[in-house]
Motif scaffolding. Structure first.
Motif, PDB file in Angstrom:
ATOM      1  N   ALA A 154       5.193 -47.634  -0.401  1.00 18.60           N
ATOM      2  CA  ALA A 154       4.491 -46.677  -1.258  1.00 18.60           C
ATOM      3  C   ALA A 154       4.230 -47.246  -2.646  1.00 18.60           C
ATOM      4  CB  ALA A 154       5.306 -45.382  -1.361  1.00 18.60           C
ATOM      5  N   LEU A 155       5.161 -48.016  -3.168  1.00 23.29           N
ATOM      6  CA  LEU A 155       5.028 -48.557  -4.520  1.00 23.29           C
ATOM      7  C   LEU A 155       4.118 -49.780  -4.583  1.00 23.29           C
ATOM      8  CD1 LEU A 155       8.716 -48.242  -5.751  1.00 23.29           C
ATOM      9  CD2 LEU A 155       6.749 -46.963  -6.588  1.00 23.29           C
ATOM     10  N   THR A 156       3.831 -50.399  -3.424  1.00 18.58           N
ATOM     11  CA  THR A 156       2.995 -51.604  -3.416  1.00 18.58           C
ATOM     12  C   THR A 156       1.721 -51.385  -2.597  1.00 18.58           C
ATOM     13  OG1 THR A 156       4.221 -52.493  -1.511  1.00 18.58           O
ATOM     14  CG2 THR A 156       4.968 -53.136  -3.711  1.00 18.58           C
ATOM     15  N   ARG A 157       1.264 -50.180  -2.515  1.00 16.02           N
ATOM     16  CA  ARG A 157       0.050 -49.877  -1.752  1.00 16.02           C
ATOM     17  C   ARG A 157      -1.126 -50.684  -2.274  1.00 16.02           C
ATOM     18  NH1 ARG A 157      -1.201 -43.761  -1.808  1.00 16.02           N
ATOM     19  NH2 ARG A 157      -2.985 -44.548  -0.615  1.00 16.02           N
ATOM     20  N   GLY A 158      -1.866 -51.305  -1.350  1.00 15.39           N
ATOM     21  CA  GLY A 158      -3.042 -52.075  -1.726  1.00 15.39           C
ATOM     22  C   GLY A 158      -2.756 -53.504  -2.135  1.00 15.39           C
ATOM     23  N   ALA A 159      -1.494 -53.883  -2.261  1.00 11.05           N
ATOM     24  CA  ALA A 159      -1.149 -55.251  -2.658  1.00 11.05           C
ATOM     25  C   ALA A 159      -1.271 -56.194  -1.463  1.00 11.05           C
ATOM     26  CB  ALA A 159       0.267 -55.293  -3.226  1.00 11.05           C
ATOM     27  N   SER A 160      -1.577 -57.454  -1.731  1.00  8.42           N
ATOM     28  CA  SER A 160      -1.686 -58.453  -0.674  1.00  8.42           C
ATOM     29  C   SER A 160      -0.305 -58.844  -0.168  1.00  8.42           C
ATOM     30  CB  SER A 160      -2.398 -59.696  -1.198  1.00  8.42           C
ATOM     31  OG  SER A 160      -1.628 -60.326  -2.210  1.00  8.42           O
ATOM     32  N   ARG A 161      -0.271 -59.573   0.959  1.00  4.05           N
ATOM     33  CA  ARG A 161       1.006 -60.018   1.512  1.00  4.05           C
ATOM     34  C   ARG A 161       1.725 -60.939   0.532  1.00  4.05           C
ATOM     35  NH1 ARG A 161       1.086 -62.800   7.355  1.00  4.05           N
ATOM     36  NH2 ARG A 161       0.407 -60.658   7.863  1.00  4.05           N
ATOM     37  N   GLU A 162       0.968 -61.826  -0.130  1.00  4.85           N
ATOM     38  CA  GLU A 162       1.584 -62.736  -1.091  1.00  4.85           C
ATOM     39  C   GLU A 162       2.146 -61.972  -2.286  1.00  4.85           C
ATOM     40  OE1 GLU A 162      -1.373 -63.065   0.265  1.00  4.85           O
ATOM     41  OE2 GLU A 162      -0.953 -64.764   1.614  1.00  4.85           O
ATOM     42  N   PHE A 169      12.370 -40.139 -12.427  1.00  2.80           N
ATOM     43  CA  PHE A 169      11.481 -38.980 -12.363  1.00  2.80           C
ATOM     44  C   PHE A 169      10.062 -39.349 -12.798  1.00  2.80           C
ATOM     45  CE2 PHE A 169       9.606 -35.058 -14.068  1.00  2.80           C
ATOM     46  CZ  PHE A 169       9.768 -34.219 -12.971  1.00  2.80           C
ATOM     47  N   LEU A 170       9.939 -40.209 -13.800  1.00  2.71           N
ATOM     48  CA  LEU A 170       8.621 -40.652 -14.243  1.00  2.71           C
ATOM     49  C   LEU A 170       7.906 -41.418 -13.131  1.00  2.71           C
ATOM     50  CD1 LEU A 170       9.458 -41.824 -17.886  1.00  2.71           C
ATOM     51  CD2 LEU A 170       8.403 -39.673 -17.150  1.00  2.71           C
ATOM     52  N   THR A 171       8.654 -42.219 -12.378  1.00  2.00           N
ATOM     53  CA  THR A 171       8.071 -42.933 -11.244  1.00  2.00           C
ATOM     54  C   THR A 171       7.626 -41.952 -10.167  1.00  2.00           C
ATOM     55  OG1 THR A 171       9.473 -44.854 -11.660  1.00  2.00           O
ATOM     56  CG2 THR A 171       8.504 -44.674  -9.470  1.00  2.00           C
ATOM     57  N   ALA A 172       8.413 -40.931  -9.925  1.00  2.00           N
ATOM     58  CA  ALA A 172       8.062 -39.928  -8.920  1.00  2.00           C
ATOM     59  C   ALA A 172       6.748 -39.235  -9.284  1.00  2.00           C
ATOM     60  CB  ALA A 172       9.184 -38.901  -8.792  1.00  2.00           C
ATOM     61  N   LEU A 173       6.528 -38.979 -10.555  1.00  2.00           N
ATOM     62  CA  LEU A 173       5.274 -38.349 -10.988  1.00  2.00           C
ATOM     63  C   LEU A 173       4.084 -39.255 -10.688  1.00  2.00           C
ATOM     64  CD1 LEU A 173       6.227 -36.735 -14.432  1.00  2.00           C
ATOM     65  CD2 LEU A 173       5.973 -35.621 -12.209  1.00  2.00           C
ATOM     66  N   ASP A 174       4.243 -40.557 -10.910  1.00  2.00           N
ATOM     67  CA  ASP A 174       3.165 -41.500 -10.595  1.00  2.00           C
ATOM     68  C   ASP A 174       2.828 -41.467  -9.117  1.00  2.00           C
ATOM     69  OD1 ASP A 174       2.679 -42.368 -13.120  1.00  2.00           O
ATOM     70  OD2 ASP A 174       3.772 -44.249 -12.953  1.00  2.00           O
TER      71      ASP A 174
END
Length: 208
Positions: A28-36, A83-88
């Motif tokens: 969830a935190l790295t959505r859209g990132a490449s494999r590298e 909590f700030l991360t959860a909002l993102d």
């Protein structure tokens, strides 16, 4: 060294760090990132967590006492950051920032979850830091420190391996599944952050 202590230390750190539960969170935190990019983020997050956990195993109690910070206060601070991360995650702020980029080369260098929130406070969170301090205190000396660090490295190795195969999990879930999981994990993260804060306040006698 007592085998029971080794097993107890492994179970304690495995349950608190929770490599299995961390994997969908990494997706969830790295959505859209490449494999590298994901491999780099996984390596950095585990390495930073290793440094922080080692520091607290060696000097944790001395550091907190020296600066006048109690573990309950540390837990409250970690809960607020989480909590700030959860909002993102709940409001798709990270995805919106990525969509505004022209391409991978124009990626925002500050939009990197490896140090925060992955390494701190998700992997090396208040519970893990407190556990390192307690485990090294249970068996003082070089041998106890070496065993505790070895167990911690084994758990972090599991975290890293699961992070590496996270792309397989993302493909299995698909775009819709990833969106749903991201929202659910955002809610769970919000609840977990509130629990961190409440536990810290309870230790101060403010809440129960």
């Amino acid at each position: 060294m007592d085998v029971q202590f080794v097993l107890s230390a492994f179970v304690t750190l495995f349950v608190i760090i929770d490599p299995l539960g961390m994997t969908p969170l990494f997706v969830a935190l790295t959505r859209g990132a490449s494999r590298e990019a994901r491999r780099s983020i996984a390596l950095r997050s585990c390495f930073v967590a290793f440094l922080v956990l080692t520091l607290f195993a060696v000097l944790g109690d001395k550091i907190l006492n020296y600066v006048g910070i109690s573990m309950p206060a540390f837990r409250v601070a970690g809960g607020i950051l989480l909590f700030l991360t959860a909002l993102d995650m709940l409001f798709e702020r990270r995805t919106k920032r990525r969509e505004d980029q022209a391409g991978p080369s124009a990626a925002d260098p500050t939009d990197d979850p490896s140090v925060f929130p992955l390494a701190i406070p998700l992997i090396a969170g208040p519970g893990a830091l407190a556990s390192m301090i307690l485990l090294t205190g249970e068996h003082p000396g070089i041998e106890g420190l070496a065993v505790t660090l070895g167990v911690m490295m084994a758990v972090l190795a599991l975290v890293f391996l699961l992070f590496l195969v996270s792309s397989l999990l993302e493909r299995a879930m698909g775009q819709t599944g990833t969106n749903v999981v991201s929202r659910i994990l955002g809610m769970l993260l919000a609840a977990l952050s509130v629990q961190f804060v409440m536990d810290g306040l309870a230790a101060f006698g403010i809440a129960s």
